[in-house]
Design an enzyme around this catalytic site. Structure first.
Site, PDB file in Angstrom:
ATOM      1  N   ALA A  67       1.497   5.174  -2.414  1.00  0.00           N
ATOM      2  CA  ALA A  67       1.188   5.015  -3.832  1.00  0.00           C
ATOM      3  C   ALA A  67       1.226   3.522  -4.139  1.00  0.00           C
ATOM      4  O   ALA A  67       1.924   2.759  -3.461  1.00  0.00           O
ATOM      5  CB  ALA A  67       2.227   5.761  -4.657  1.00  0.00           C
ATOM      6  N   GLY A 112       2.607   7.924   0.036  1.00  0.00           N
ATOM      7  CA  GLY A 112       1.531   8.786  -0.477  1.00  0.00           C
ATOM      8  C   GLY A 112       0.399   8.970   0.517  1.00  0.00           C
ATOM      9  O   GLY A 112      -0.291   9.996   0.490  1.00  0.00           O
ATOM     10  N   GLU A 115       1.506  11.645   2.719  1.00  0.00           N
ATOM     11  CA  GLU A 115       1.452  12.895   1.946  1.00  0.00           C
ATOM     12  C   GLU A 115       0.019  13.417   1.830  1.00  0.00           C
ATOM     13  O   GLU A 115      -0.217  14.617   1.887  1.00  0.00           O
ATOM     14  CB  GLU A 115       2.058  12.660   0.554  1.00  0.00           C
ATOM     15  CG  GLU A 115       3.548  12.362   0.632  1.00  0.00           C
ATOM     16  CD  GLU A 115       4.130  11.927  -0.693  1.00  0.00           C
ATOM     17  OE1 GLU A 115       3.881  10.772  -1.103  1.00  0.00           O
ATOM     18  OE2 GLU A 115       4.819  12.735  -1.336  1.00  0.00           O
ATOM     19  N   GLU A 135       9.742   5.775   1.335  1.00  0.00           N
ATOM     20  CA  GLU A 135      10.124   5.652  -0.072  1.00  0.00           C
ATOM     21  C   GLU A 135      11.561   5.204  -0.281  1.00  0.00           C
ATOM     22  O   GLU A 135      11.870   4.476  -1.224  1.00  0.00           O
ATOM     23  CB  GLU A 135       9.895   6.986  -0.811  1.00  0.00           C
ATOM     24  CG  GLU A 135       8.440   7.282  -1.152  1.00  0.00           C
ATOM     25  CD  GLU A 135       7.670   7.930  -0.016  1.00  0.00           C
ATOM     26  OE1 GLU A 135       8.194   8.023   1.113  1.00  0.00           O
ATOM     27  OE2 GLU A 135       6.521   8.353  -0.269  1.00  0.00           O
TER      28      GLU A 135
HETATM   29  N1  CAA Z   1       1.058  -0.532  -2.977  1.00  0.00           N
HETATM   30  C1  CAA Z   1       0.443  -1.638  -3.444  1.00  0.00           C
HETATM   31  N2  CAA Z   1      -0.001  -2.625  -2.633  1.00  0.00           N
HETATM   32  C2  CAA Z   1       0.197  -2.493  -1.318  1.00  0.00           C
HETATM   33  C3  CAA Z   1       0.823  -1.347  -0.764  1.00  0.00           C
HETATM   34  C4  CAA Z   1       1.254  -0.334  -1.669  1.00  0.00           C
HETATM   35  N3  CAA Z   1       1.836   0.804  -1.245  1.00  0.00           N
HETATM   36  N4  CAA Z   1       0.902  -1.508   0.571  1.00  0.00           N
HETATM   37  C5  CAA Z   1       0.317  -2.678   0.850  1.00  0.00           C
HETATM   38  N5  CAA Z   1      -0.109  -3.282  -0.288  1.00  0.00           N
HETATM   39  C6  CAA Z   1      -0.778  -4.558  -0.425  1.00  0.00           C
HETATM   40  C7  CAA Z   1       0.198  -5.719  -0.203  1.00  0.00           C
HETATM   41  O1  CAA Z   1       0.931  -6.003  -1.367  1.00  0.00           O
HETATM   42  C8  CAA Z   1      -0.747  -6.840   0.186  1.00  0.00           C
HETATM   43  O2  CAA Z   1      -1.351  -7.339  -0.974  1.00  0.00           O
HETATM   44  P1  CAA Z   1      -1.535  -8.949  -1.135  1.00  0.00           P
HETATM   45  O3  CAA Z   1      -2.460  -9.334  -0.020  1.00  0.00           O
HETATM   46  O4  CAA Z   1      -2.148  -9.079  -2.485  1.00  0.00           O
HETATM   47  O5  CAA Z   1      -0.180  -9.554  -0.986  1.00  0.00           O
HETATM   48  C9  CAA Z   1      -1.851  -6.104   0.966  1.00  0.00           C
HETATM   49  O6  CAA Z   1      -1.740  -4.724   0.582  1.00  0.00           O
HETATM   50  C10 CAA Z   1      -1.663  -6.180   2.462  1.00  0.00           C
HETATM   51  O7  CAA Z   1      -0.355  -5.730   2.762  1.00  0.00           O
HETATM   52  P2  CAA Z   1       0.672  -6.547   3.702  1.00  0.00           P
HETATM   53  O8  CAA Z   1       0.413  -8.005   3.602  1.00  0.00           O
HETATM   54  O9  CAA Z   1       2.048  -6.069   3.388  1.00  0.00           O
HETATM   55  O10 CAA Z   1       0.181  -6.020   5.148  1.00  0.00           O
HETATM   56  P3  CAA Z   1       1.042  -5.962   6.490  1.00  0.00           P
HETATM   57  O11 CAA Z   1       0.071  -5.634   7.565  1.00  0.00           O
HETATM   58  O12 CAA Z   1       1.906  -7.169   6.634  1.00  0.00           O
HETATM   59  O13 CAA Z   1       2.045  -4.713   6.275  1.00  0.00           O
HETATM   60  C11 CAA Z   1       2.587  -2.430   5.633  1.00  0.00           C
HETATM   61  C12 CAA Z   1       1.524  -3.408   6.203  1.00  0.00           C
HETATM   62  C13 CAA Z   1       3.734  -2.281   6.649  1.00  0.00           C
HETATM   63  C14 CAA Z   1       1.890  -1.088   5.440  1.00  0.00           C
HETATM   64  C15 CAA Z   1       3.132  -2.986   4.309  1.00  0.00           C
HETATM   65  O14 CAA Z   1       2.044  -3.337   3.469  1.00  0.00           O
HETATM   66  C16 CAA Z   1       3.996  -2.026   3.546  1.00  0.00           C
HETATM   67  O15 CAA Z   1       5.162  -1.841   3.902  1.00  0.00           O
HETATM   68  N6  CAA Z   1       3.441  -1.414   2.461  1.00  0.00           N
HETATM   69  C17 CAA Z   1       4.192  -0.525   1.599  1.00  0.00           C
HETATM   70  C18 CAA Z   1       4.410   0.803   2.254  1.00  0.00           C
HETATM   71  C19 CAA Z   1       5.235   1.698   1.350  1.00  0.00           C
HETATM   72  O16 CAA Z   1       6.365   1.414   1.001  1.00  0.00           O
HETATM   73  N7  CAA Z   1       4.641   2.856   0.962  1.00  0.00           N
HETATM   74  C20 CAA Z   1       5.292   3.805   0.097  1.00  0.00           C
HETATM   75  C21 CAA Z   1       4.926   3.551  -1.337  1.00  0.00           C
HETATM   76  S1  CAA Z   1       5.867   4.558  -2.449  1.00  0.00           S
HETATM   77  C22 CAA Z   1       5.062   6.058  -2.476  1.00  0.00           C
HETATM   78  O17 CAA Z   1       4.080   6.286  -1.804  1.00  0.00           O
HETATM   79  C23 CAA Z   1       5.703   7.032  -3.423  1.00  0.00           C
HETATM   80  C24 CAA Z   1       5.080   8.349  -3.535  1.00  0.00           C
HETATM   81  O18 CAA Z   1       5.099   9.168  -2.642  1.00  0.00           O
HETATM   82  C25 CAA Z   1       4.528   8.758  -4.823  1.00  0.00           C
END
Ligand code: CAA
Length: 262
Positions: A67, A112, A115, A135
């Site tokens: 998400a 998400g 999911e 999460e």
């Molecule tokens: N939401 C918003 N933006 C996201 C994102 C997310 N879930 N995941 C990645 N991005 C964005 C980053 O902020 C970044 O944007 P900028 O270039 O503007 O800074 C861009 O995508 C590229 O990401 P990274 O630079 O972080 O890429 P990476 O290759 O270094 O890392 C990753 C990849 C390990 C997937 C890392 O991006 C990450 O940990 N992302 C978050 C994963 C996460 O926590 N997901 C769960 C979200 S909560 C959820 O999903 C709740 C639910 O069930 C409802």
């Protein structure tokens, strides 16, 4: 059913429908607009009589990294509840869609994104991809039914292991636990998914539709009611598609399926 979207894009190849999550700059993070557009896409797909199978995948290096954290960070409790409900009902639509849905997990499928993959009927994964529910790293729990689907896919102990630890699940672990059904080299993913899609499309279309409904409804209603549903649907194929399939076998010819209009 071609139309312009901002956050998704679609393609058609015969009876195969491809839906690409298309926010590669944000690793296809799922926000309100993605959900709105996916719902519109599914509205059209439900009326698309030529559609036989749906493949969902992501543009760029991610399937979906979860998400959208930037959007969620601005939400209050009530807004987050509604966001969760919107995601849950969208993903549930994939399970009631009358055609099979395959997730082609091309890269990160986290939160998400995992999911979404779990709501599809079948998952095929690139060796480079990673699944997971991170999460708790954010002080959250999954909101799009991940807490419910993961244990149904891989059992309670495996699900809580990944949900508590937020560990990423590589291809080998995903295959071993049954979270995905097939693993491919990254550059072979779409060929493998298309091959499976074509195999399924060659089967009796009514049988495939009824199979999905019976298996999925049986999970909700329990074994006994599911078995009754099975008998009814089994019986309903006689005198129609099933009879053609059996006759074709006995006559040593290919069955001639009629398009599934029921
Ligand atoms: N939401 C918003 N933006 C996201 C994102 C997310 N879930 N995941 C990645 N991005 C964005 C980053 O902020 C970044 O944007 P900028 O270039 O503007 O800074 C861009 O995508 C590229 O990401 P990274 O630079 O972080 O890429 P990476 O290759 O270094 O890392 C990753 C990849 C390990 C997937 C890392 O991006 C990450 O940990 N992302 C978050 C994963 C996460 O926590 N997901 C769960 C979200 S909560 C959820 O999903 C709740 C639910 O069930 C409802």
């Amino acid at each position: 059913m071609e139309r312009a979207f901002n956050t998704i894009r679609s393609e058609e190849q015969g009876a195969v429908r491809l839906l690409f999550l298309n926010r590669p700059e944000a690793l296809n993070a799922l926000n309100g607009e993605v959900f709105r557009e996916m719902n519109l896409y599914l509205d059209a797909l439900e009326n698309d009589t030529g559609a036989g199978i749906l493949i969902i995948t992501g543009e760029g290096k991610a399937f979906a990294a979860g998400a959208d954290i930037a959007e969620m960070a601005e939400m209050d409790s009530e807004e987050a509840f509604l966001f969760s409900q919107t995601g849950q009902s969208l993903f549930s639509r994939l399970e009631t869609l009358p055609i099979p849905v395959i997730a082609a997990v091309n890269g990160y499928a986290l939160g998400g994104g995992c999911e979404l993959a779990m709501a599809c009927d079948i998952r095929i994964m690139s060796r480079k991809a990673r699944l997971g529910q991170p999460e708790v790293n954010l002080g959250l729990i999954p909101g799009f039914s991940g807490t419910q689907r993961m244990s149904r896919h891989i059992g309670l102990g495996n699900a809580l292991y990944y949900l508590f630890s937020a560990r990423q699940i590589d291809a080998e672990e995903a295959l071993r636990t049954g979270l995905v059904q097939q693993v491919t080299e990254a550059d072979e993913l779409m060929d493998a998914v298309t091959t499976l899609a074509e195999e399924i499309l060659a089967k009796g279309p009514q049988a495939i539709r009824k199979m999905k409904a019976v298996v999925r409804e049986g999970l909700e209603t329990g074994f006994s009611d599911g078995s009754i549903l099975e008998s009814r649907n089994f019986g309903s194929l006689f005198g129609g598609e099933g009879t053609e399939g059996m006759k074709a076998f006995l006559e040593k010819r290919k069955p001639e399926w009629k398009p599934d209009k029921t």
